[in-house]
Design an enzyme around this catalytic site. Sequence first.
Site, mmCIF file in Angstrom:
data_model
loop_
_atom_site.group_PDB
_atom_site.id
_atom_site.type_symbol
_atom_site.label_atom_id
_atom_site.label_comp_id
_atom_site.label_asym_id
_atom_site.label_seq_id
_atom_site.Cartn_x
_atom_site.Cartn_y
_atom_site.Cartn_z
ATOM 1 N N GLY A 47 0.803 -1.219 0.000
ATOM 2 C CA GLY A 47 0.000 0.000 0.000
ATOM 3 C C GLY A 47 0.835 1.268 0.000
ATOM 4 O O GLY A 47 2.026 1.247 -0.281
ATOM 5 N N GLU B 230 3.954 6.183 -7.843
ATOM 6 C CA GLU B 230 4.092 5.927 -9.289
ATOM 7 C C GLU B 230 4.800 4.604 -9.587
ATOM 8 O O GLU B 230 4.597 4.016 -10.643
ATOM 9 C CB GLU B 230 4.838 7.079 -9.985
ATOM 10 N N HIS C 112 4.329 1.769 -7.966
ATOM 11 C CA HIS C 112 3.261 0.765 -7.979
ATOM 12 C C HIS C 112 2.385 0.926 -9.220
ATOM 13 O O HIS C 112 1.934 -0.055 -9.808
ATOM 14 C CB HIS C 112 2.360 0.912 -6.743
ATOM 15 N N GLY D 210 8.828 -4.647 -8.827
ATOM 16 C CA GLY D 210 9.722 -3.562 -9.210
ATOM 17 C C GLY D 210 11.179 -3.953 -9.058
ATOM 18 O O GLY D 210 11.550 -4.656 -8.121
ATOM 19 N N GLN D 211 11.979 -3.438 -9.994
ATOM 20 C CA GLN D 211 13.420 -3.705 -9.970
ATOM 21 C C GLN D 211 14.100 -2.966 -8.818
ATOM 22 O O GLN D 211 15.216 -3.286 -8.460
ATOM 23 C CB GLN D 211 14.001 -3.232 -11.294
ATOM 24 N N ASP E 44 13.469 -3.204 -5.736
ATOM 25 C CA ASP E 44 13.751 -4.212 -4.709
ATOM 26 C C ASP E 44 14.447 -5.387 -5.391
ATOM 27 O O ASP E 44 13.889 -6.490 -5.499
ATOM 28 C CB ASP E 44 12.448 -4.646 -4.038
ATOM 29 N N GLN F 74 14.876 -8.744 -3.522
ATOM 30 C CA GLN F 74 13.569 -9.400 -3.405
ATOM 31 C C GLN F 74 13.191 -10.058 -4.730
ATOM 32 O O GLN F 74 12.739 -11.209 -4.778
ATOM 33 C CB GLN F 74 12.522 -8.362 -3.003
ATOM 34 N N SER G 203 7.621 4.261 -0.755
ATOM 35 C CA SER G 203 6.654 4.683 0.267
ATOM 36 C C SER G 203 7.391 5.304 1.448
ATOM 37 O O SER G 203 6.855 6.147 2.162
ATOM 38 C CB SER G 203 5.844 3.485 0.762
HETATM 39 O O1 PAF Z 1 7.694 -5.198 -2.147
HETATM 40 C C1 PAF Z 1 6.751 -5.191 -1.332
HETATM 41 O O2 PAF Z 1 5.969 -4.235 -1.229
HETATM 42 C C2 PAF Z 1 6.560 -6.393 -0.421
HETATM 43 O O3 PAF Z 1 7.777 -6.944 -0.032
HETATM 44 C C3 PAF Z 1 5.646 -7.475 -1.040
HETATM 45 C C4 PAF Z 1 6.242 -8.047 -2.307
HETATM 46 C C5 PAF Z 1 4.285 -6.870 -1.350
HETATM 47 C C6 PAF Z 1 5.443 -8.624 -0.042
HETATM 48 O O4 PAF Z 1 4.873 -8.180 1.141
#
Ligand code: PAF
Length: 276
Positions: free
Chosen positions: A29, A33, A35, A145-146, A148, A151, A184
Site C-alpha cells: 500500500g 508511481e 506501484h 519492481g526492480q 527491490d 527481493q 513509500s
Molecule cells: O515489495 C513489497 O511491497 C513487499 O515486499 C511485497 C512483495 C508486497 C510482499 O509483502
Amino acid sequence: MQTVQTINELKHIISLNKEKTIGFVPTMGYLHEGHLALLNKARVDNDLVVASIFVNPAQFGPNEDLDRYPRDIEKDTQLATDAGVDVLFIPSATEMYPFESGITITVGDLSTKLCGESRPGHFDGVLKVITKLFHLVQPTKAYFGQKDAQQLAIIETFVEAYNFPVQIVRVPTVREADGLAKSSRNVFLSEQERVEAMHLYKALQLATETWEKTSDLAAAIAKGKEHIDSNTSGKIDYLEALSYPALQPVTNETKEVLFATAVFFEKARLIDNILT
Ligand code: PAF
C-alpha cells in the site's frame, strides 16, 4: 473494482475467472508511481488485474517500522480504481495468518547478502506471504519492481526452483525528477534529507561508470561510497556489486551486475540499485 477483505471472497472471484489471464500486483500500500507502473503493465498484459495491499508483519524485524509504515487505504483504493484494477484484496493480519503453523520458509544464501544482512528473516517473511498470495490469486503473471532487486532475485529463483506456475515480470524503477527512486518510505525523509537522497542514485551511477571505464570494482565501490559520505548525512549500510540474480562475486563470466546500496537516514532506510 471489487474490494475484498476475506480469503473466501477472493477465492470465489478467482474461481469465476478461471478462463482469464490474471495479472497480480502484491503491495504493502501507500501507492506511488512505482506501484502504478506495475499496475499499468498488469492492465495491458492481462484480462483480470488483482492487486493486494497487506503490510506483512512477517517481513518486519522487531525494531523495524511495521507500526509506523505509512498507510492510506482511501487514497490507495482511488488510485487502484483509476489504474483499472479489477479486484483489490485488503486482508487483515489474522485473515492471512489465522494460526501459527510452525512451518517456515528459509531463503538461505541469497538472503545473507545486501539487505538480508541487516534485516535477518525479512526475505523469509516475504516468501511466506508471496506463497500464500500466489496460491490464492493463481496469477498468470506477477509484477515486481526492480527497485527491490534482491527481493526480485529471490522471488524469481523461488518460483523457478519450486515450479510455481506464474511468470514473474520485472518492472524498471520509477524515479523522481532528480533521480531518487520512488518509495513509500520517502515520506519519512526530512526536507534536508530529501535533497540529499538523490545522491544514492548519483553514487550508483558514478560507481557503474567507474567500473565500466576501469574494470576496477574496488575503486568503483569506493567512489560510490565516497560520494554518499560527502553529499549526505546518511549512514551507509552497504554499497556493493554482485552478480545478478545469483548475488555472487562478480567475475569475467558475470552477465548482469547489480550495483546496490542501502543508506540509513534519521527515520528511513533507503535502498536503490542499478543493473548493468
Ligand atoms: O515489495 C513489497 O511491497 C513487499 O515486499 C511485497 C512483495 C508486497 C510482499 O509483502
